[in-house]
Design a protein around this motif. Structure first.
Motif, mmCIF file in Angstrom:
data_model
loop_
_atom_site.group_PDB
_atom_site.id
_atom_site.type_symbol
_atom_site.label_atom_id
_atom_site.label_comp_id
_atom_site.label_asym_id
_atom_site.label_seq_id
_atom_site.Cartn_x
_atom_site.Cartn_y
_atom_site.Cartn_z
ATOM 1 N N ALA A 110 0.109 -9.755 1.581
ATOM 2 C CA ALA A 110 0.770 -10.282 0.549
ATOM 3 C C ALA A 110 0.186 -10.110 -1.002
ATOM 4 C CB ALA A 110 0.944 -11.671 0.829
ATOM 5 N N TRP A 111 0.773 -9.682 -1.713
ATOM 6 C CA TRP A 111 0.478 -9.569 -3.316
ATOM 7 C C TRP A 111 1.453 -10.168 -4.376
ATOM 8 C CZ3 TRP A 111 0.186 -5.616 -7.357
ATOM 9 C CH2 TRP A 111 1.497 -4.879 -7.228
ATOM 10 N N THR A 112 0.856 -10.607 -5.371
ATOM 11 C CA THR A 112 1.632 -11.040 -6.640
ATOM 12 C C THR A 112 1.365 -9.841 -7.612
ATOM 13 O OG1 THR A 112 0.915 -13.488 -6.208
ATOM 14 C CG2 THR A 112 1.826 -12.827 -8.155
ATOM 15 N N LEU A 170 -3.851 -4.012 -15.093
ATOM 16 C CA LEU A 170 -3.372 -5.160 -14.355
ATOM 17 C C LEU A 170 -2.985 -4.710 -13.092
ATOM 18 C CD1 LEU A 170 -1.204 -6.721 -17.287
ATOM 19 C CD2 LEU A 170 -3.304 -7.377 -16.396
ATOM 20 N N VAL A 171 -2.155 -3.738 -13.024
ATOM 21 C CA VAL A 171 -1.609 -3.200 -11.404
ATOM 22 C C VAL A 171 -2.814 -2.907 -10.644
ATOM 23 C CG1 VAL A 171 0.047 -1.658 -10.323
ATOM 24 C CG2 VAL A 171 0.570 -2.848 -12.525
ATOM 25 N N LEU A 216 -4.181 -4.680 -7.043
ATOM 26 C CA LEU A 216 -4.129 -3.642 -6.008
ATOM 27 C C LEU A 216 -5.540 -3.732 -5.423
ATOM 28 C CD1 LEU A 216 -1.560 -1.124 -6.763
ATOM 29 C CD2 LEU A 216 -1.293 -3.007 -5.406
ATOM 30 N N GLY A 217 -6.519 -4.192 -6.150
ATOM 31 C CA GLY A 217 -7.754 -4.020 -5.581
ATOM 32 C C GLY A 217 -8.533 -2.818 -5.821
ATOM 33 N N VAL A 218 -8.034 -1.825 -6.511
ATOM 34 C CA VAL A 218 -8.733 -0.674 -6.925
ATOM 35 C C VAL A 218 -9.686 -0.868 -7.933
ATOM 36 C CG1 VAL A 218 -8.131 1.468 -8.059
ATOM 37 C CG2 VAL A 218 -6.314 0.528 -7.069
ATOM 38 N N THR A 219 -10.762 -0.651 -7.289
ATOM 39 C CA THR A 219 -12.303 -0.916 -8.068
ATOM 40 C C THR A 219 -12.656 0.051 -8.980
ATOM 41 O OG1 THR A 219 -13.542 -0.440 -6.276
ATOM 42 C CG2 THR A 219 -12.996 -2.818 -6.605
#
Length: 356
Positions: free
Chosen positions: A214-216, A309-310, A314-317
Motif C-alpha cells: 500500500a502506498w500514499t 516526491l514520487v 516509491l522507496g527509490v533511494t
C-alpha cells in the motif's frame, strides 16, 4: 509604506534578475554575457544574482523556460485529418521561432531557444539526446492515435529536419523557405521506414517483483502535457533519470491498452540538467498542444519530479540521472516493482500477465 514579506521580496528579486538576464542574453548572447552586467541591469549585487541562480548556465536556461512557458499558453486550434496534415501544421508551429533577417544574432538565438555553446562540458549533450527521444515519442503517440502502428522513427526524422532548419537559421539567417520545410515534413508521413518495436534487450530484462504494498501517492503533481493533476492510484509509474528518458517508450509499449502510464522525470542536478529537461519538454509540448488536443496522448502523462516526491514515496533511494525504476499500481496498491534497465517494460509486462 507597504512591507514585503521575505517570499515576496525573493520573488521580486528573481523577476528582476530574469528580466535583466533576458536583456543581457538578447544583446550579447550566452557566451559573451556577463553576470556582473546582469546584476548592474537589475540594480542588484552579483551575490544576489548567484543566490537565485547558481551559474550563468542555470540563469540562461531559466530565461528560456520563462520565454517558452509564456509562449505555450495557446491550445489546439486545428484538428488534423491525417498524420501528414498534423506534421505539416506541427512544422509550421515549430518554425515560428525562426528569427527574421533583420534580427540581431544574439536576439535571434534566444528566440530559437539555442543551446549552442551552453553545454560544451559535462553530460548535457547525452541528456539532450535522451530528451529528444522523449520528444519524438510524444509526437509519435499523437500521430499514432491509438492505432497499432509505430511512428517514432518518422517523428525523429521530422524533429531532425526542424532542428536542422533552426541551426541553419542560426548560422545563415534568411536562407531557405520555412514553407518548403513544413511541406517536406508533411510528406515525411508517407515514408515507409519499416518502423517496428522490437528492442533486442527486452527478452533479457529481469522480471518485476510481485508485491502488495500500500502506498500514499503524493498530491499536487501536474501532468506537463495536459496541465491537469495526476492521479497515481492506478496504472504504470516509471521513474526515469534525465539520462534514461529514452526508456519511456518501454513502459508505454508494455502497458495494457487504455492503462495510464506516468513518466516521472528526476535528475541529480536540478539547477542545470533539471532545467534543461524542463525547457525541452515545455517547448515540445507547447508546440504539440497547438496542433493536438490533450486527448491525443490518451493514457500517457509526464511529471517533472523536481522535489523527488514520487521517487521517495516509491522507496527509490539512488535518485540521479541514471535512475530507472517502475511500479504497477492497482487501486492504491503497488502490485509489482522493478528496478534497473528495462524496469518500465518489466513492471508493465507483469501487470499484463496478472490481468490476462
Amino acid at each position: 509604506m507597504v512591507r514585503l514579506t521575505r517570499v515576496q521580496q525573493q520573488a521580486r528579486t528573481r523577476a528582476a534578475v530574469l528580466a535583466a538576464a533576458r536583456e543581457e542574453f538578447a544583446e550579447h548572447g550566452f557566451v559573451p554575457a556577463k553576470v556582473d552586467r546582469i546584476a548592474e541591469r537589475a540594480e542588484l549585487t552579483r551575490g544576489a544574482v548567484y543566490s537565485n541562480f547558481p551559474s550563468k548556465r542555470a540563469l540562461y536556461l531559466a530565461v528560456l523556460i520563462d520565454l517558452v512557458e509564456k509562449a505555450a499558453q495557446e491550445e489546439a486550434t486545428v484538428s488534423p485529418d491525417s498524420p501528414a496534415d498534423a506534421l505539416g501544421v506541427f512544422a509550421r508551429v515549430w518554425l515560428e521561432r525562426l528569427p527574421l533577417v533583420g534580427d540581431s544574432a544574439p536576439g535571434g538565438r534566444l528566440q530559437l531557444r539555442s543551446l549552442d555553446g551552453v553545454f560544451e562540458d559535462g553530460h548535457g549533450p547525452a541528456v539532450l539526446a535522451q530528451v529528444a527521444r522523449l520528444e519524438a515519442l510524444l509526437l509519435a503517440i499523437a500521430l499514432e492515435g491509438g492505432a497499432p502502428v509505430r511512428r517514432v522513427r518518422v517523428a525523429e526524422l521530422v524533429l531532425t529536419v526542424l532542428d536542422g532548419a533552426g541551426h541553419r537559421a542560426e548560422t545563415a539567417p534568411g536562407f531557405g523557405d520555412p514553407f518548403d520545410v513544413a511541406h517536406a515534413c508533411r510528406h515525411l508521413a508517407g515514408i515507409d521506414l519499416g518502423d517496428v518495436w522490437a528492442p533486442p534487450h527486452l527478452p533479457y530484462v529481469a522480471p518485476a517483483l510481485v508485491c502488495a504494498d500500500a502506498w500514499t501517492a503524493p498530491r499536487g503533481l501536474v501532468d506537463r502535457i495536459s496541465g491537469e493533476p495526476v492521479d497515481l492510484a492506478n496504472g504504470l509509474v516509471v521513474v526515469l533519470g534525465a539520462n534514461r528518458l529514452g526508456a519511456a517508450e518501454e513502459a508505454v509499449r508494455a502497458a495494457r491498452p487504455g492503462e495510464q502510464v506516468v513518466v516521472v522525470v528526476v535528475s541529480g542536478d536540478r539547477e542545470e540538467i533539471g532545467r534543461l529537461v524542463r525547457l525541452r519538454v515545455a517547448d515540445a509540448v507547447g508546440c504539440l498542444r497547438k496542433v493536438f488536443a490533450a486527448e491525443a496522448w490518451q493514457h500517457v502523462r509526464v511529471v517533472l519530479d523536481d522535489g523527488e516526491l514520487v521517487a521517495s514515496a516509491l522507496g527509490v533511494t539512488d535518485i540521479g540521472d541514471e535512475t530507472e525504476s517502475a511500479v504497477s499500481v492497482r487501486d492504491g496498491v503497488i502490485v509489482a516493482r522493478a528496478h534497473g534497465r528495462g524496469a518500465g517494460h518489466a513492471a508493465g509486462a507483469r501487470r499484463r500477465e496478472a490481468t490476462s
